[in-house]
Write a protein that holds these residues in place. Structure first.
Motif, PDB file in Angstrom:
ATOM      1  N   PRO A 249       0.828  -1.204   0.000  1.00  0.00           N
ATOM      2  CA  PRO A 249       0.000   0.000   0.000  1.00  0.00           C
ATOM      3  C   PRO A 249       0.865   1.258   0.000  1.00  0.00           C
ATOM      4  N   ALA A 250       0.287   2.341  -0.553  1.00  0.00           N
ATOM      5  CA  ALA A 250       1.039   3.579  -0.703  1.00  0.00           C
ATOM      6  C   ALA A 250       1.523   4.110   0.643  1.00  0.00           C
ATOM      7  N   GLY A 251       0.672   4.015   1.673  1.00  0.00           N
ATOM      8  CA  GLY A 251       1.067   4.516   2.982  1.00  0.00           C
ATOM      9  C   GLY A 251       2.268   3.789   3.532  1.00  0.00           C
ATOM     10  N   SER A 252       2.331   2.469   3.328  1.00  0.00           N
ATOM     11  CA  SER A 252       3.477   1.706   3.789  1.00  0.00           C
ATOM     12  C   SER A 252       4.742   2.098   3.043  1.00  0.00           C
ATOM     13  N   SER A 253       4.612   2.359   1.749  1.00  0.00           N
ATOM     14  CA  SER A 253       5.780   2.788   0.979  1.00  0.00           C
ATOM     15  C   SER A 253       6.325   4.108   1.510  1.00  0.00           C
ATOM     16  N   GLU A 254       5.427   4.991   1.908  1.00  0.00           N
ATOM     17  CA  GLU A 254       5.857   6.270   2.456  1.00  0.00           C
ATOM     18  C   GLU A 254       6.610   6.076   3.762  1.00  0.00           C
ATOM     19  N   TRP A 255       6.093   5.201   4.616  1.00  0.00           N
ATOM     20  CA  TRP A 255       6.802   4.924   5.866  1.00  0.00           C
ATOM     21  C   TRP A 255       8.168   4.292   5.585  1.00  0.00           C
ATOM     22  N   ARG A 256       8.231   3.413   4.590  1.00  0.00           N
ATOM     23  CA  ARG A 256       9.505   2.760   4.283  1.00  0.00           C
ATOM     24  C   ARG A 256      10.544   3.786   3.833  1.00  0.00           C
ATOM     25  N   ARG A 257      10.101   4.762   3.056  1.00  0.00           N
ATOM     26  CA  ARG A 257      11.027   5.824   2.641  1.00  0.00           C
ATOM     27  C   ARG A 257      11.490   6.636   3.848  1.00  0.00           C
ATOM     28  N   PHE A 259      11.844   5.452   6.851  1.00  0.00           N
ATOM     29  CA  PHE A 259      12.752   4.613   7.634  1.00  0.00           C
ATOM     30  C   PHE A 259      14.164   4.606   7.062  1.00  0.00           C
ATOM     31  N   GLU A 260      14.275   4.716   5.750  1.00  0.00           N
ATOM     32  CA  GLU A 260      15.534   4.453   5.059  1.00  0.00           C
ATOM     33  C   GLU A 260      16.728   5.223   5.634  1.00  0.00           C
ATOM     34  N   PRO A 261      16.625   6.517   5.937  1.00  0.00           N
ATOM     35  CA  PRO A 261      17.812   7.212   6.449  1.00  0.00           C
ATOM     36  C   PRO A 261      18.268   6.730   7.826  1.00  0.00           C
ATOM     37  N   TYR A 262      17.361   6.093   8.583  1.00  0.00           N
ATOM     38  CA  TYR A 262      17.691   5.688   9.947  1.00  0.00           C
ATOM     39  C   TYR A 262      18.376   4.327  10.016  1.00  0.00           C
ATOM     40  N   GLY A 263      18.092   3.472   9.059  1.00  0.00           N
ATOM     41  CA  GLY A 263      18.707   2.157   9.118  1.00  0.00           C
ATOM     42  C   GLY A 263      18.381   1.355   7.881  1.00  0.00           C
ATOM     43  N   PRO A 264      19.048   1.627   6.772  1.00  0.00           N
ATOM     44  CA  PRO A 264      18.752   0.907   5.532  1.00  0.00           C
ATOM     45  C   PRO A 264      18.861  -0.599   5.718  1.00  0.00           C
ATOM     46  N   GLY A 265      17.829  -1.316   5.313  1.00  0.00           N
ATOM     47  CA  GLY A 265      17.847  -2.775   5.397  1.00  0.00           C
ATOM     48  C   GLY A 265      17.527  -3.346   6.753  1.00  0.00           C
ATOM     49  N   ARG A 266      17.307  -2.507   7.766  1.00  0.00           N
ATOM     50  CA  ARG A 266      17.015  -3.027   9.101  1.00  0.00           C
ATOM     51  C   ARG A 266      15.506  -3.226   9.280  1.00  0.00           C
ATOM     52  N   PRO A 267      15.073  -4.340   9.860  1.00  0.00           N
ATOM     53  CA  PRO A 267      13.633  -4.517  10.111  1.00  0.00           C
ATOM     54  C   PRO A 267      13.178  -3.530  11.177  1.00  0.00           C
ATOM     55  N   ALA A 268      12.101  -2.824  10.894  1.00  0.00           N
ATOM     56  CA  ALA A 268      11.573  -1.843  11.835  1.00  0.00           C
ATOM     57  C   ALA A 268      10.767  -2.552  12.916  1.00  0.00           C
ATOM     58  N   VAL A 269      11.056  -2.242  14.161  1.00  0.00           N
ATOM     59  CA  VAL A 269      10.317  -2.783  15.299  1.00  0.00           C
ATOM     60  C   VAL A 269       9.645  -1.622  16.018  1.00  0.00           C
ATOM     61  N   LEU A 270       8.336  -1.673  16.080  1.00  0.00           N
ATOM     62  CA  LEU A 270       7.562  -0.624  16.732  1.00  0.00           C
ATOM     63  C   LEU A 270       7.613  -0.827  18.246  1.00  0.00           C
ATOM     64  N   VAL A 271       7.901   0.240  18.980  1.00  0.00           N
ATOM     65  CA  VAL A 271       7.913   0.207  20.442  1.00  0.00           C
ATOM     66  C   VAL A 271       6.842   1.190  20.912  1.00  0.00           C
ATOM     67  N   GLY A 315      20.093   6.007  15.491  1.00  0.00           N
ATOM     68  CA  GLY A 315      19.414   4.861  14.906  1.00  0.00           C
ATOM     69  C   GLY A 315      17.999   4.651  15.389  1.00  0.00           C
ATOM     70  N   VAL A 316      17.403   5.648  16.074  1.00  0.00           N
ATOM     71  CA  VAL A 316      16.051   5.515  16.625  1.00  0.00           C
ATOM     72  C   VAL A 316      15.151   6.561  15.973  1.00  0.00           C
ATOM     73  N   LEU A 317      13.975   6.137  15.524  1.00  0.00           N
ATOM     74  CA  LEU A 317      13.000   7.037  14.930  1.00  0.00           C
ATOM     75  C   LEU A 317      11.859   7.269  15.915  1.00  0.00           C
ATOM     76  N   THR A 318      11.529   8.536  16.157  1.00  0.00           N
ATOM     77  CA  THR A 318      10.396   8.896  17.013  1.00  0.00           C
ATOM     78  C   THR A 318       9.450   9.750  16.174  1.00  0.00           C
ATOM     79  N   PRO A 319       8.439   9.142  15.547  1.00  0.00           N
ATOM     80  CA  PRO A 319       7.648   9.864  14.555  1.00  0.00           C
ATOM     81  C   PRO A 319       6.631  10.848  15.108  1.00  0.00           C
ATOM     82  N   GLY A 320       6.464  10.938  16.405  1.00  0.00           N
ATOM     83  CA  GLY A 320       5.438  11.820  16.945  1.00  0.00           C
ATOM     84  C   GLY A 320       4.072  11.170  16.868  1.00  0.00           C
ATOM     85  N   TRP A 321       3.016  11.998  16.996  1.00  0.00           N
ATOM     86  CA  TRP A 321       1.658  11.452  16.972  1.00  0.00           C
ATOM     87  C   TRP A 321       1.343  10.941  15.573  1.00  0.00           C
TER      88      TRP A 321
END
Length: 424
Positions: A249-257, A259-271, A315-321
């Motif tokens: 889905p388009a929204g997931s592609s946007e999130w993947r883009r 994520f890329e600067p924070y850790g290319p190729g790393r699986p994202a784990v939501l905390v 290496g940590v992403l904090t996307p806000g609300w």
């Protein structure tokens, strides 16, 4: 209801059809006007209330949600919300004591919430008259105490169906005056029947259908750990293309883009730290995940102070609300959760494995234990356990597929359809 789909049997297997959640059969029949009673304690109760209202209106019914805390006089609701928020953020030991005193299940007598809840009685009854509601649906435990009390007195003339949003049914959810309790699990429903001798049914969680769309069960997101000694790998891992990628889905592609600067190729784990940004040692958890080949995406809710502090961790992403949780969940490989609340069940709907770790005291800890006992999540005691669970559950293979299918099987029926069937 639609059956949960089978596991992906190999890296080249075709993706099964997406799980669509429980069918909403029978919603159009029954009561035509609903009053849902929520509470602005975090966002979980209000999220459930909003989804019930949405479903009712989509079925041609009239529906309205009201905040129980706003019905209490003298600013008591504001005080309750502020005190609870301060306790879970800054004094979790204090909330643990409150939970033990008022809420924890068990045979020992404990103070009732009814004296406080009944202070909102006149305002609720006025709303019932004004909206001409055919059924009242509490989604917060104090509201369940109020409707049960009013039904037992004969003051509330329409049925009340309690939607229990917790895996652990604590004492304040229970009042024999209510007509029906709708529960997440068989164990929860059994406990309600045993405690009250009143009807209880299992529907599973109430989740927006948008969470069910996306990659099919058994297929993690396309990101994989980098090849290094610090990267979690599994014999089930594969470098073959993920079948889910073709329909990303388009929204997931946007999130993947993003994520890329924070850790290319790393699986994202939501905390997740919930709407209020509460949790124990979140900095340490984020650093641990980053050091072992994951991209930690930490949901700090509306706690801007926590977000600013964590945003400085490499290496940590904090996307806000976040306003597009379905797309974010579809982009991640797993959820690390501390409350067994609405974010956790949304993750199950989206096909995301859940690991309970360092839960909040009181109902958070009890809920995380019950969720794991139901077979839909892991509950781990330490850092080694967390890394082991994530290594197993973020790798494509039968273990992940079984866990995703178990999570989907939790969604059995439409709670709204059950509520509107109650005789007036």
């Amino acid at each position: 209801m639609p059956a949960a789909r089978g596991p992906l049997t190999g890296p080249g297997a075709a993706a099964p059809a997406a799980f669509e959640g429980p069918a909403a059969e029978g919603t159009a029949a029954g009561a035509g006007r609903l009053l849902v009673v929520s509470a602005s304690m975090g966002s979980g109760h209000d999220t459930v209330a909003a989804e019930l209202v949405r479903r009712a209106r989509a079925a041609g019914k009239e529906a309205r949600a009201v905040d129980m805390l706003e019905l209490l006089p003298w600013g008591l609701g504001t005080g309750l919300r502020g005190g609870y928020q301060a306790a879970v953020r800054h004094c979790p030991w204090l909330y643990a004591g409150v939970y033990d005193l008022f809420l924890r299940p068990g045979p020992r007598p404990r103070p009732s919430g009814t004296p406080l809840a009944r202070l909102a009685g006149d305002r609720l009854l006025e709303l019932v008259r004004h909206t001409r509601a055919d059924v009242v649906v509490p989604v917060f435990h104090l509201a369940a105490q109020l409707t049960g009390h009013l039904r037992a007195r004969g003051a509330l003339r329409v049925p009340s169906a309690v939607v229990v949003v917790d895996f652990a049914v604590h004492r304040q959810w229970l009042h024999p005056g209510n007509d029906l309790h709708l529960c997440l699990t068989d164990r929860a429903a059994d406990e309600v029947r045993a405690a009250l001798g009143r009807p209880a049914r299992v529907t599973g969680p109430v989740v927006d259908p948008a969470f069910f769309a996306g990659p099919s069960p058994g297929t993690p997101g396309p990101t994989r750990p980098p090849e290094s000694s610090a990267s979690p790998r599994s014999p089930n891992s594969s470098d073959s293309p993920d079948p889910a990628d073709a329909a990303d889905p388009a929204g997931s592609s946007e999130w993947r883009r993003r994520f890329e600067p924070y850790g290319p190729g790393r699986p994202a784990v939501l905390v997740s730290a919930g709407a209020w940004g509460a949790g124990a040692r979140l900095h340490r958890t984020a650093r641990l995940l980053a050091a072992h080949g994951y991209l930690p995406v930490v949901l700090c809710g509306r706690n801007d102070r926590l977000r600013r502090a964590l945003s400085g961790v490499p290496g940590v992403l904090t996307p806000g609300w976040v306003t597009d949780m379905p797309a974010l969940l579809r982009t991640c490989a797993a959820l690390v959760d501390n409350a067994a609340g609405q974010t956790a069940v949304q993750a199950l709907a989206a096909g995301l494995p859940v690991v309970g770790y360092r839960p909040l005291p009181g109902h958070g800890a009890e809920g995380v234990r019950r969720m794991a006992a139901a077979g839909v999540s892991d509950h781990v005691p330490d850092e080694a356990g967390l890394l082991d669970s994530l290594a197993r559950l973020t790798a494509r293979g039968p273990e992940r597929a079984r866990r995703v299918a178990a999570g989907h099987a939790l969604f059995r029926a439409d709670a709204l359809a059950e509520a509107v069937r109650l005789p007036g």
